[in-house]
Structures are given as C-alpha cells and as structure tokens.
Design an enzyme around this catalytic site. Structure first.
Site: not given
Ligand code: ATR
Length: 302
Positions: A32-33, A83, A120, A145, A147, A172
């Site tokens: 973390s920064r 969170k 955020d 989609a 957090g 999602r």
């Molecule tokens: P955060 O809470 O940080 O937003 P997260 O809930 O893990 O993290 O969400 C990561 C996002 O990146 C999701 O929308 C995920 O898509 P999926 O719902 O289909 O998993 C997306 N993501 C991760 N890897 C991906 C990939 N290779 N191509 C497209 N979308 C990806």
C-alpha cells in the site's frame, strides 16, 4: 554538530500522547502507498500524526477495528479483502458507502460510533475534474463490474452521467446495473452492453473507464475489446490501473489524440477525505505528492 554527529545521533520522530493515529487495514498491506502519501501530508502540514500499515488477517477484522478504536486511533483506511466487512461493522454509513456496498474509510467518532465512507467513486470523479474535464451529463462506458466499478458508477450517476456497464462475465454486469437501478434517483440511466459488442456503444459515449485488471502490471494477458477508431474525438479515456501509469489502453488513446486520465490521481484523491477527518486539515493535492508516488511506483514496474 557535524554531519557525522547528526547521523550518529539522529533526531527521533516525536510520537507522544497527543499524536493523532490512523492507518490502513489490509491483507496483504505491505504494497500500500497510503502510508507514504499520508505521512508526506503530515510532514508537509507539520501535523502531529502518524499513519501506519495494519496487516490484519481475514477473520480478524472486527477484533482489530475494535482494538484500534479502544487504543485511541482516529480511524483507518480499509483495503482488500476487508471492504465488505468494514461495511458491516459501521454504526453510521455515509450515502457513498451505502451506494457502493463497501467502505474504504472508517472514522472513529467522538461519541463512540464508527462511521463508514466510500471515497473511491468521488476520488475518481475529482481526479477527472482535476484534469480540467467536467463530469456532468453524457454517457460513460464502464468496463468491469467489481467493487471499483460499483463505486465509480454510483458517483457518475450522481452527477447525471448515464452509465453503460460491460463486463466479461455478463451476469455481474447485470447485478451491478440492478443494484444501481434500486436507487430510484439513478433509475433509468444505467444499462448493460455485451462484452463483445461494444462497437455500437462506444461512438455514443463521452467517457470510457477501465476498472478491470486488464493492463495492470502482473494482471491478466490480453486486450480490452474496444476499438478506439470508433470513438468520437471528444472521448475521454480513463484507466484506474496505476501500475503502469500508461496502460496499453491509454497509450492507444493518446496516439489517437484522445484525452487520457490515468489511475494515480484517483489513488490520491480518494485519500483526501480520510486525512481531513482524522487530522483536521484538507490536503491540497499538488504535483509533489504525485511525483513522490510516481517515483515509488516506478520501482515496482521494473
Ligand atoms: P475490484 O473490486 O478491484 O474492482 P474485482 O471484483 O476482482 O476487483 O473485479 C475485477 C474486474 O476485472 C472484473 O470486472 C473482472 O471481470 P469478471 O467479472 O468477468 O471476472 C475483470 N477482469 C479480470 N480479468 C479479466 C480479463 N482477463 N478480461 C476481462 N476482464 C477481466
């Protein structure tokens, strides 16, 4: 005193009974920064305060928060994977937190209550505005989609920006749209587009926001399914990834002459509310803190 004497007898940083304490709870949290950023501002403003990383295992969140509160901390930031647990522990939820379904900032109020905020989404918007871009009206195409997408969608909708959500896993995207629609004020302004059908959507958008981990250092391989040749010249392209600051998406956008906003400013702007609540000063976000974080993050890229 000579330089050698000073090194032999350095002045300790004074931490006393009145020092205001805050920190960031996460697991892992070493990357973390936030400590760098908050301690920079504390030094800049000459505030008697300290901000520390707080590694707390999954399952130990509640006991850690109650303990920090009992020990006189002013509050904490909260990051992955806590969170949602933070959302559940608070006594008073700010509207931002209610709409994003998560909390990234806890404030231990003088009356003993725990207040929860989600900064955020507003941090994202503040950063875009800091680039001289008005965030009002029009339509944004949101990729992802998770957090972060939810917090950003809520803040965009609050400013009258219609939001189209596209996610690799369509279910999602629909869940997120339904959660946003449940808020009557946002009702009609959110819809879902298919991940592999963005060509028809992009030309109608004034903003494109990547909230997925695609493009992140160490993230998944591959490209996002957007063809920027279809964008209008007015499109603003935003990426919340900040390692590296210039992602493949932003590089392509810049090459096409589109305005770009990288993710580092969001990291800084989302920190502002917590600093103000805990330490009583609204930090001015200037080039110094950005340069400090930029230099620190460059070490991680190489
Ligand atoms: P955060 O809470 O940080 O937003 P997260 O809930 O893990 O993290 O969400 C990561 C996002 O990146 C999701 O929308 C995920 O898509 P999926 O719902 O289909 O998993 C997306 N993501 C991760 N890897 C991906 C990939 N290779 N191509 C497209 N979308 C990806």
């Amino acid at each position: 005193m000579t330089r050698a004497d000073m090194q032999a007898h350095p002045t300790p940083r004074r931490i006393g009974g009145r020092t205001a304490l805050a920190g960031v709870i996460g697991w892992p949290v070493a990357h973390s920064r936030s400590p760098l950023m908050h301690n920079f501002w504390l030094a800049q403003y000459g505030i008697d305060g300290a901000y520390v990383p707080l590694p707390v295992r999954p399952g130990a969140f509640d006991v850690a928060v109650r303990g920090l509160q009992a020990a006189g901390f002013r509050g904490t930031n909260v990051t992955i994977p806590h969170k949602e647990a933070a959302f559940r522990i608070v006594d008073r939820l700010d509207r931002s937190a209610r709409r994003s379904g998560s909390v990234n900032t806890l404030v231990f109020a003088p009356d003993g209550a725990i207040e929860g905020y989600s900064t955020d989404g507003d941090g994202f918007v503040a950063n875009v505005e800091a680039h001289g871009i008005a965030v009002t009206g029009g339509r944004a195409l949101l990729l992802g989609a998770g957090g972060a997408a939810r917090a950003i969608a809520a803040s965009l909708l609050d400013r009258g920006v219609a939001v189209t959500i596209a996610n690799r896993t369509a279910a999602r995207a629909h869940e997120l749209a339904d959660a946003m629609r449940a808020d009557a004020e946002a009702g009609a302004m959110v819809d879902v587009a298919p991940w592999d059908g963005l060509g028809t959507v992009l030309p109608g958008c004034g903003m494109l926001v990547n909230t997925t981990s695609v493009g992140m250092h160490g993230g998944p391989p591959g490209d996002l399914p957007v063809d920027l040749a279809l964008a209008t010249p007015a499109l603003v392209v935003c990426d919340i990834v900040y390692v590296p600051r210039q992602t493949a998406l932003l590089r392509t956008a810049a090459a096409r002459g589109l305005r770009c906003v990288d993710g580092l400013g969001m990291l800084i702007h989302q920190a502002r509310l917590g600093f103000r609540k805990w330490f009583g000063t609204d930090p001015v976000i200037g080039p110094e803190v950005e340069a400090l974080l930029d230099a620190d993050l460059r070490g991680e890229e190489s």
